[in-house]
Scaffold this motif. Structure first.
Motif, PDB file in Angstrom:
ATOM      1  N   UNK A 162       0.788  -1.230   0.000  1.00 36.15           N
ATOM      2  CA  UNK A 162       0.000   0.000   0.000  1.00 36.15           C
ATOM      3  C   UNK A 162       0.817   1.276   0.000  1.00 36.15           C
ATOM      4  N   UNK A 163       2.130   1.178   0.205  1.00 36.00           N
ATOM      5  CA  UNK A 163       3.019   2.342   0.151  1.00 36.00           C
ATOM      6  C   UNK A 163       3.543   2.478  -1.272  1.00 36.00           C
ATOM      7  N   UNK A 164       3.647   3.719  -1.747  1.00 36.69           N
ATOM      8  CA  UNK A 164       4.077   3.959  -3.125  1.00 36.69           C
ATOM      9  C   UNK A 164       5.167   5.014  -3.168  1.00 36.69           C
ATOM     10  N   UNK A 165       6.071   4.857  -4.142  1.00 34.25           N
ATOM     11  CA  UNK A 165       7.117   5.855  -4.360  1.00 34.25           C
ATOM     12  C   UNK A 165       7.479   5.891  -5.836  1.00 34.25           C
ATOM     13  N   UNK A 166       7.964   7.036  -6.257  1.00 35.48           N
ATOM     14  CA  UNK A 166       8.491   7.227  -7.602  1.00 35.48           C
ATOM     15  C   UNK A 166      10.008   7.355  -7.451  1.00 35.48           C
ATOM     16  N   UNK A 167      10.748   6.553  -8.227  1.00 34.70           N
ATOM     17  CA  UNK A 167      12.198   6.477  -8.084  1.00 34.70           C
ATOM     18  C   UNK A 167      12.884   6.998  -9.342  1.00 34.70           C
ATOM     19  N   UNK A 168      13.777   7.965  -9.186  1.00 37.28           N
ATOM     20  CA  UNK A 168      14.597   8.493 -10.276  1.00 37.28           C
ATOM     21  C   UNK A 168      15.616   7.421 -10.669  1.00 37.28           C
ATOM     22  N   UNK A 169      15.661   7.058 -11.951  1.00 38.91           N
ATOM     23  CA  UNK A 169      16.546   5.993 -12.407  1.00 38.91           C
ATOM     24  C   UNK A 169      18.011   6.424 -12.338  1.00 38.91           C
ATOM     25  N   UNK A 170      18.344   7.601 -12.838  1.00 40.97           N
ATOM     26  CA  UNK A 170      19.739   8.043 -12.890  1.00 40.97           C
ATOM     27  C   UNK A 170      20.350   8.248 -11.512  1.00 40.97           C
ATOM     28  N   UNK A 171      19.586   8.824 -10.612  1.00 43.74           N
ATOM     29  CA  UNK A 171      20.117   9.163  -9.283  1.00 43.74           C
ATOM     30  C   UNK A 171      19.792   8.127  -8.222  1.00 43.74           C
ATOM     31  N   UNK A 172      18.983   7.130  -8.569  1.00 44.91           N
ATOM     32  CA  UNK A 172      18.568   6.082  -7.628  1.00 44.91           C
ATOM     33  C   UNK A 172      18.114   6.698  -6.300  1.00 44.91           C
ATOM     34  N   UNK A 173      17.117   7.584  -6.408  1.00 44.60           N
ATOM     35  CA  UNK A 173      16.576   8.232  -5.206  1.00 44.60           C
ATOM     36  C   UNK A 173      15.082   8.445  -5.380  1.00 44.60           C
TER      37      UNK A 173
END
Length: 86
Positions: A30-41
């Protein structure tokens, strides 16, 4: 939103025609996040610490494949599955 990987209950997806920067979506319990591919954050959202560490490690390992999928998504082409973290 195609699922590109699934491991330890963590679902990794990518939207077609999504906005920059290149990123993927991760969901766990139920927890969601968007992750930047280049910076892995994390760009947006939050995940439990343990799962976030796994996702970020997976992101670094599979950065090239993730970027390939990002380009495929921009062209509306089918995305490739990416091996789960084991």
């Amino acid at each position: 939103m195609p699922e590109i990987s699934l491991f330890y209950g963590i679902r990794i997806t990518m939207y077609y025609e999504d906005h920059n920067p290149p990123h993927f979506h991760a969901e766990y319990n139920g927890n969601k996040a968007v992750i930047d591919i280049d910076k892995a954050r994390v760009i947006k959202g939050a995940l439990p610490s343990r799962q976030l560490k796994l996702i970020l490690a997976w992101c670094v390992i599979h950065q090239d494949e993730l970027m390939q999928n990002w380009e495929l998504s921009k062209d509306g082409l089918p995305l490739n599955r990416i091996n789960p973290l084991v």
